[in-house]
Design a protein around this motif. Sequence first.
Motif, PDB file in Angstrom:
ATOM      1  N   GLU A 185      20.389 -23.748  -4.203  1.00 50.65           N
ATOM      2  CA  GLU A 185      19.936 -22.648  -3.352  1.00 50.65           C
ATOM      3  C   GLU A 185      19.858 -23.186  -1.924  1.00 50.65           C
ATOM      4  O   GLU A 185      18.988 -23.987  -1.599  1.00 50.65           O
ATOM      5  N   LEU A 186      20.782 -22.757  -1.081  1.00 52.66           N
ATOM      6  CA  LEU A 186      20.893 -23.308   0.265  1.00 52.66           C
ATOM      7  C   LEU A 186      19.733 -22.857   1.136  1.00 52.66           C
ATOM      8  O   LEU A 186      19.303 -21.696   1.090  1.00 52.66           O
ATOM      9  N   ASP A 187      19.245 -23.798   1.978  1.00 51.74           N
ATOM     10  CA  ASP A 187      18.118 -23.505   2.857  1.00 51.74           C
ATOM     11  C   ASP A 187      18.492 -22.533   3.970  1.00 51.74           C
ATOM     12  O   ASP A 187      17.651 -21.791   4.475  1.00 51.74           O
ATOM     13  N   GLY A 188      19.756 -22.547   4.398  1.00 48.28           N
ATOM     14  CA  GLY A 188      20.218 -21.677   5.475  1.00 48.28           C
ATOM     15  C   GLY A 188      21.635 -21.220   5.205  1.00 48.28           C
ATOM     16  O   GLY A 188      22.277 -21.647   4.245  1.00 48.28           O
TER      17      GLY A 188
ATOM     18  N   ARG B 189      22.940 -10.314  17.058  1.00 48.28           N
ATOM     19  CA  ARG B 189      24.187 -10.385  17.817  1.00 48.28           C
ATOM     20  C   ARG B 189      25.008  -9.112  17.651  1.00 48.28           C
ATOM     21  O   ARG B 189      25.586  -8.593  18.608  1.00 48.28           O
ATOM     22  N   LEU B 190      25.063  -8.603  16.432  1.00 44.65           N
ATOM     23  CA  LEU B 190      25.827  -7.377  16.192  1.00 44.65           C
ATOM     24  C   LEU B 190      25.192  -6.177  16.875  1.00 44.65           C
ATOM     25  O   LEU B 190      25.893  -5.290  17.367  1.00 44.65           O
ATOM     26  N   LEU B 191      23.879  -6.134  16.910  1.00 42.66           N
ATOM     27  CA  LEU B 191      23.208  -5.063  17.653  1.00 42.66           C
ATOM     28  C   LEU B 191      23.627  -5.089  19.121  1.00 42.66           C
ATOM     29  O   LEU B 191      23.887  -4.042  19.728  1.00 42.66           O
ATOM     30  N   ALA B 192      23.711  -6.298  19.688  1.00 45.00           N
ATOM     31  CA  ALA B 192      24.135  -6.424  21.082  1.00 45.00           C
ATOM     32  C   ALA B 192      25.589  -5.997  21.257  1.00 45.00           C
ATOM     33  O   ALA B 192      25.947  -5.357  22.259  1.00 45.00           O
ATOM     34  N   GLU B 193      26.455  -6.332  20.281  1.00 40.89           N
ATOM     35  CA  GLU B 193      27.860  -5.935  20.365  1.00 40.89           C
ATOM     36  C   GLU B 193      28.005  -4.420  20.294  1.00 40.89           C
ATOM     37  O   GLU B 193      28.814  -3.828  21.019  1.00 40.89           O
ATOM     38  N   VAL B 194      27.248  -3.771  19.407  1.00 39.14           N
ATOM     39  CA  VAL B 194      27.288  -2.311  19.315  1.00 39.14           C
ATOM     40  C   VAL B 194      26.795  -1.681  20.607  1.00 39.14           C
ATOM     41  O   VAL B 194      27.348  -0.693  21.105  1.00 39.14           O
ATOM     42  N   GLU B 195      25.744  -2.247  21.188  1.00 37.11           N
ATOM     43  CA  GLU B 195      25.235  -1.746  22.466  1.00 37.11           C
ATOM     44  C   GLU B 195      26.293  -1.861  23.554  1.00 37.11           C
ATOM     45  O   GLU B 195      26.436  -0.965  24.404  1.00 37.11           O
ATOM     46  N   ARG B 196      27.037  -2.964  23.532  1.00 41.30           N
ATOM     47  CA  ARG B 196      28.101  -3.139  24.527  1.00 41.30           C
ATOM     48  C   ARG B 196      29.188  -2.084  24.353  1.00 41.30           C
ATOM     49  O   ARG B 196      29.679  -1.516  25.335  1.00 41.30           O
TER      50      ARG B 196
ATOM     51  N   VAL C  76      28.717 -16.987   6.354  1.00 43.47           N
ATOM     52  CA  VAL C  76      29.126 -16.172   7.492  1.00 43.47           C
ATOM     53  C   VAL C  76      30.445 -16.719   8.023  1.00 43.47           C
ATOM     54  O   VAL C  76      30.529 -17.897   8.400  1.00 43.47           O
ATOM     55  N   ILE C  77      31.469 -15.882   8.052  1.00 48.28           N
ATOM     56  CA  ILE C  77      32.790 -16.256   8.582  1.00 48.28           C
ATOM     57  C   ILE C  77      33.031 -15.426   9.832  1.00 48.28           C
ATOM     58  O   ILE C  77      33.057 -14.194   9.774  1.00 48.28           O
TER      59      ILE C  77
ATOM     60  N   PRO D 112      19.102 -13.045  10.478  1.00 45.19           N
ATOM     61  CA  PRO D 112      18.556 -12.401  11.687  1.00 45.19           C
ATOM     62  C   PRO D 112      19.399 -12.626  12.934  1.00 45.19           C
ATOM     63  O   PRO D 112      19.612 -11.689  13.713  1.00 45.19           O
ATOM     64  N   GLU D 113      19.900 -13.854  13.148  1.00 41.00           N
ATOM     65  CA  GLU D 113      20.659 -14.119  14.365  1.00 41.00           C
ATOM     66  C   GLU D 113      21.981 -13.347  14.383  1.00 41.00           C
ATOM     67  O   GLU D 113      22.433 -12.900  15.445  1.00 41.00           O
TER      68      GLU D 113
END
Length: 353
Positions: A83-86, A339-346, A118-119, A334-335
């Motif tokens: 079970e990976l920590d991150g 980031r995606l929220l910021a991209e959608v806002e842009r 995440v890719i 979360p990070e």
Amino acid sequence: MPAGREEEWRFTPLPRLRGLLDDVGTGAHLTWTTSVPEPAELARISSEEARRLGVPGPADRVAAIAAAHSGGAVRLRVPDDAELDGPVLLRLDGTGDERPVHGHLVVDVGAHAKATVVIEHTGSARYAELVSVRVGEGASLDLVTLSLWADDAVHAGQTAIQVGRDASVRAFQVTLGGDLVRMVQTVSYAGPGGDAELLGLYFADAGQHLEHRLFVDHSTPHCRSNVLYKGALQGEKAHTVWIGDVLIRPEAIGTETFELNRNLVLTDGARADSVPNLEIETGEVQSAGHASATGRFDDEQLFYLQARGITAEEARRLVVRGFFAQLLGRIGVPEVRERLLAEVERELAESLP
């Protein structure tokens, strides 16, 4: 070689693939930046080793060419019971090389392991890829794929997912950048009790072609799949394509499946094609359904917001944010979510000044 009349290619502007259908190796590559928490391991293996692993293979010409000319595969291995920590972070950055790039990534999650991968794709490239995913018995995988390319990038590929007995996969596909992006996602089940959730978000600007094709093959009893994709379009000749195919074979009794695609057209001149398909070969299913909807802003929602002192422009932004909020809230990193929220806002700032 596709001619463009085939069902699986009829929506794709083939000339814009620019060499990705040619069966020729180039030796070009992307720049990789990785963060792999222990005990997961990242290593290069030969194409023969990848075949011996028995991971799911290519379903179309682009993915087959990508595997054939990748020079071997990059294997991400998560051991049994780990079970990976991150999250595992794999960033693939285009260098601007005009030659086609071919890649094959193998994500191999052991039995009863738990991981988030995440890719991320950025930069400028012409990239053909195959991502082969095997999730072992009782394991759990969150797979987030981000296509955040530069405006001139071309990306076509396949993510082939095999879900083990009593395993679960949540695959999140985000497509915001690129000139043309065509992603195929396939799901198969290696044993009963498998659970696959396929989520997607895309935002097409003027001239962009964003295409997502999904095929969920229920060939094992008592498995589940749920598909939810949402897209927004703006600008002249913005074009999105979503094809959702679900097959329930005779032996797949007790299947539970549903697929939904929704598109929000923000401006004139944009086009969304949405085709959900459901083929059922047994009457002994738990539930099965599909739905698709494409439309403009809801005038009643805009009126409600403006009646409370909100400007028309801000009201439109709020409606689009709400349209995507259901999906963005389900990203467990979360990070990445921020980031995606910021991209959608842009994107909204460019479309709704």
